[in-house]
Design a protein around this motif. Structure first.
Motif, short mmCIF file in Angstrom:
data_model
loop_
_atom_site.label_atom_id
_atom_site.label_comp_id
_atom_site.label_asym_id
_atom_site.label_seq_id
_atom_site.Cartn_x
_atom_site.Cartn_y
_atom_site.Cartn_z
N ARG A 256 0.80 -1.23 0.00
CA ARG A 256 0.00 0.00 0.00
C ARG A 256 0.83 1.28 0.00
O ARG A 256 0.28 2.36 0.02
CB ARG A 256 -0.99 0.03 1.17
CG ARG A 256 -2.01 -1.11 1.15
CD ARG A 256 -2.91 -1.06 2.36
NE ARG A 256 -2.15 -1.23 3.60
CZ ARG A 256 -1.76 -2.42 4.07
NH1 ARG A 256 -2.05 -3.53 3.40
NH2 ARG A 256 -1.07 -2.52 5.18
N LEU A 257 2.16 1.18 -0.03
CA LEU A 257 2.99 2.38 -0.05
C LEU A 257 3.08 2.91 -1.48
O LEU A 257 3.33 2.17 -2.42
CB LEU A 257 4.39 2.07 0.48
CG LEU A 257 5.29 3.28 0.72
CD1 LEU A 257 4.79 4.09 1.91
CD2 LEU A 257 6.73 2.83 0.94
N THR A 258 2.89 4.23 -1.64
CA THR A 258 2.91 4.87 -2.94
C THR A 258 4.27 5.51 -3.22
O THR A 258 5.15 5.55 -2.36
CB THR A 258 1.84 5.97 -3.01
OG1 THR A 258 2.18 7.01 -2.08
CG2 THR A 258 0.46 5.40 -2.66
N HIS A 259 4.41 6.06 -4.41
CA HIS A 259 5.65 6.74 -4.77
C HIS A 259 5.88 7.97 -3.90
O HIS A 259 7.02 8.40 -3.70
CB HIS A 259 5.63 7.14 -6.24
CG HIS A 259 6.96 7.59 -6.76
ND1 HIS A 259 8.02 6.73 -6.97
CD2 HIS A 259 7.43 8.83 -7.09
CE1 HIS A 259 9.06 7.39 -7.42
NE2 HIS A 259 8.74 8.68 -7.50
N LEU A 260 4.81 8.55 -3.38
CA LEU A 260 4.92 9.71 -2.50
C LEU A 260 5.32 9.32 -1.09
O LEU A 260 5.42 10.19 -0.22
CB LEU A 260 3.59 10.46 -2.47
CG LEU A 260 3.11 11.04 -3.80
CD1 LEU A 260 1.75 11.71 -3.62
CD2 LEU A 260 4.12 12.03 -4.37
N LEU A 261 5.54 8.03 -0.87
CA LEU A 261 5.92 7.50 0.45
C LEU A 261 4.82 7.75 1.48
O LEU A 261 5.09 8.00 2.65
CB LEU A 261 7.26 8.06 0.91
CG LEU A 261 8.42 7.84 -0.09
CD1 LEU A 261 9.70 8.41 0.47
CD2 LEU A 261 8.57 6.37 -0.45
N ARG A 262 3.59 7.70 1.01
CA ARG A 262 2.41 7.69 1.85
C ARG A 262 1.64 6.39 1.58
O ARG A 262 1.63 5.91 0.44
CB ARG A 262 1.46 8.85 1.54
CG ARG A 262 1.76 10.15 2.27
CD ARG A 262 2.81 10.96 1.64
NE ARG A 262 2.84 12.31 2.22
CZ ARG A 262 3.85 13.15 2.07
NH1 ARG A 262 4.90 12.80 1.35
NH2 ARG A 262 3.82 14.35 2.62
N GLU A 263 1.01 5.87 2.59
CA GLU A 263 0.21 4.66 2.41
C GLU A 263 -1.16 5.04 1.85
O GLU A 263 -1.77 6.01 2.28
CB GLU A 263 0.05 3.93 3.74
CG GLU A 263 -0.68 2.61 3.63
CD GLU A 263 -0.78 1.90 4.96
OE1 GLU A 263 -1.92 1.76 5.47
OE2 GLU A 263 0.26 1.50 5.49
N ASP A 264 -1.64 4.28 0.88
CA ASP A 264 -2.97 4.49 0.30
C ASP A 264 -3.69 3.15 0.25
O ASP A 264 -3.32 2.28 -0.54
CB ASP A 264 -2.86 5.08 -1.10
CG ASP A 264 -4.21 5.54 -1.64
OD1 ASP A 264 -5.24 5.31 -0.95
OD2 ASP A 264 -4.25 6.12 -2.74
N PRO A 265 -4.72 2.95 1.09
CA PRO A 265 -5.41 1.66 1.12
C PRO A 265 -6.31 1.44 -0.09
O PRO A 265 -6.75 0.31 -0.33
CB PRO A 265 -6.23 1.73 2.41
CG PRO A 265 -6.47 3.19 2.61
CD PRO A 265 -5.24 3.88 2.11
N GLY A 266 -6.59 2.50 -0.86
CA GLY A 266 -7.48 2.36 -2.00
C GLY A 266 -6.76 1.92 -3.26
O GLY A 266 -5.57 1.58 -3.24
N ARG A 267 -7.49 1.91 -4.38
CA ARG A 267 -6.88 1.56 -5.65
C ARG A 267 -5.91 2.66 -6.05
O ARG A 267 -6.27 3.84 -6.07
CB ARG A 267 -7.95 1.41 -6.74
CG ARG A 267 -7.39 1.00 -8.10
CD ARG A 267 -8.50 0.86 -9.13
NE ARG A 267 -7.98 0.39 -10.41
CZ ARG A 267 -7.49 1.19 -11.35
NH1 ARG A 267 -7.45 2.50 -11.16
NH2 ARG A 267 -7.04 0.68 -12.49
N PRO A 268 -4.66 2.33 -6.37
CA PRO A 268 -3.68 3.37 -6.70
C PRO A 268 -4.13 4.19 -7.91
O PRO A 268 -4.65 3.67 -8.89
CB PRO A 268 -2.42 2.55 -7.03
CG PRO A 268 -2.61 1.25 -6.36
CD PRO A 268 -4.08 0.98 -6.38
N SER A 269 -3.93 5.49 -7.82
CA SER A 269 -4.27 6.39 -8.91
C SER A 269 -3.48 7.68 -8.78
O SER A 269 -3.34 8.20 -7.67
CB SER A 269 -5.77 6.73 -8.89
OG SER A 269 -6.07 7.77 -9.81
N PRO A 270 -2.97 8.22 -9.90
CA PRO A 270 -2.30 9.53 -9.81
C PRO A 270 -3.26 10.63 -9.37
O PRO A 270 -2.81 11.66 -8.86
CB PRO A 270 -1.77 9.75 -11.23
CG PRO A 270 -2.59 8.85 -12.10
CD PRO A 270 -2.95 7.68 -11.26
#
Length: 303
Positions: A256-270
């Motif tokens: 769940r870790l994104t490129h922004l180094l924040r966790e996102d539990p949802g579907r990844p999206s820019p």
């Protein structure tokens, strides 16, 4: 507790790289980390205009808690460092990172130096780890393939994670965008105009041509590589390449870790980036990096 000091590094061509040295409030000497941010017109806090990840201060605070100092600086043309960012190349960013490393190593009260980088900064961190005197290295969302391949993967990934109507629009615009990018890639100028915008053609050409795999294979110091499962800009699968090229490396693929180094539990999206940037850098990630570096630099206890 920590103390912040202004610190200047002198680049090879005499440009003064303005930055901040964050030092734990405990008596020194202290080990230190040079932090290198991602791409763009980025200041010492990892911010670029309205895009404000704030990774630099967050990492510095986490490291200071474990008795580790941090140096971070403004890129050319950003913050208090002079220059025209549009004319700065990928290789110049690497040379500036090496100059910053030398300045940090020469700083009184610093016992040893490691390097940590995010995205483009991770690629430069790998170069420093392979060829300069560093005690350890951390690569956050760093790619491990030729730059052109990394760029293509990123573009396809970002489009694939858009809503269907936007994917359709992107598909229609793709041939036009490809022609424009090819014009930039084959140019010889530092700056190319595309419509009303000035693009950093020199950086783009040099980044596309760079292959980090040779540097990775030459790393002999302790190495930690972390990429999130929800990263849309760097293939998490590149961790397997790093593990193969650097057998002693520790690699972590974080759910769940994104490129922004924040966790996102949802579907990844820019499209989620603005929402994610309103949240702090993932505290578990910061703690993991600080703990790992503390163990390699000899400061395992919080101060």
């Amino acid at each position: 507790m920590m103390i912040e000091h202004p610190m200047m590094a002198i680049a090879d061509d005499g440009v003064e790289l303005a930055g901040t040295l964050t030092v734990p409030s405990t008596p020194g000497p202290h080990p230190a980390v040079l932090f290198l941010p991602g791409s763009g017109r980025v200041d010492r806090d990892s911010n670029a205009g309205r895009v404000r990840p704030g990774l630099g201060p967050a990492l510095a605070a986490a490291l200071a808690e474990r008795g580790i100092a941090t140096y971070r600086y403004d890129r050319r043309g950003a913050g208090d460092t002079p220059g025209d960012w549009h004319r700065v190349g990928f290789h110049q960013n690497r040379l500036d990172a090496s100059a910053a490393l030398r300045a940090l190593r020469a700083r009184p009260g610093i016992s040893s130096v490691a390097v940590a980088g995010h995205s483009e900064g991770a690629v430069h961190a790998a170069t420093l780890a392979a060829h300069d005197d560093v005690a350890a290295a951390v690569l956050l969302a760093g790619y491990a393939r030729p730059g052109r391949d990394a760029f293509r993967w990123q573009g396809a990934s970002l489009v694939a994670h858009l809503p269907a109507p936007l994917r359709a629009v992107a598909g229609r615009l793709a041939p036009f965008a490809a022609r424009r990018l090819e014009r930039v890639a084959t140019s010889t100028a530092d700056v190319v105009r595309v419509g009303p915008s000035r693009l950093n053609a020199r950086w783009f050409r040099e980044q596309l041509a760079h292959d980090p795999r040779a540097d990775l294979a030459a790393i002999r110091v302790p190495l930690l590589a972390i990429t999130g499962d929800s990263d849309l800009q760097v293939d998490p699968g590149d961790l397997d390449v790093i593990a193969r090229l650097v057998p002693h490396a520790e690699t972590r693929r974080v759910p769940r870790l994104t490129h922004l180094l924040r966790e996102d539990p949802g579907r990844p999206s820019p499209l989620a980036y603005p929402r994610l940037l309103r949240r702090p850098t993932d505290p578990a990630l910061l703690a993991a990096v600080a703990t790992w570096l503390g163990a390699r630099l000899g400061t395992t206890v919080r101060v």
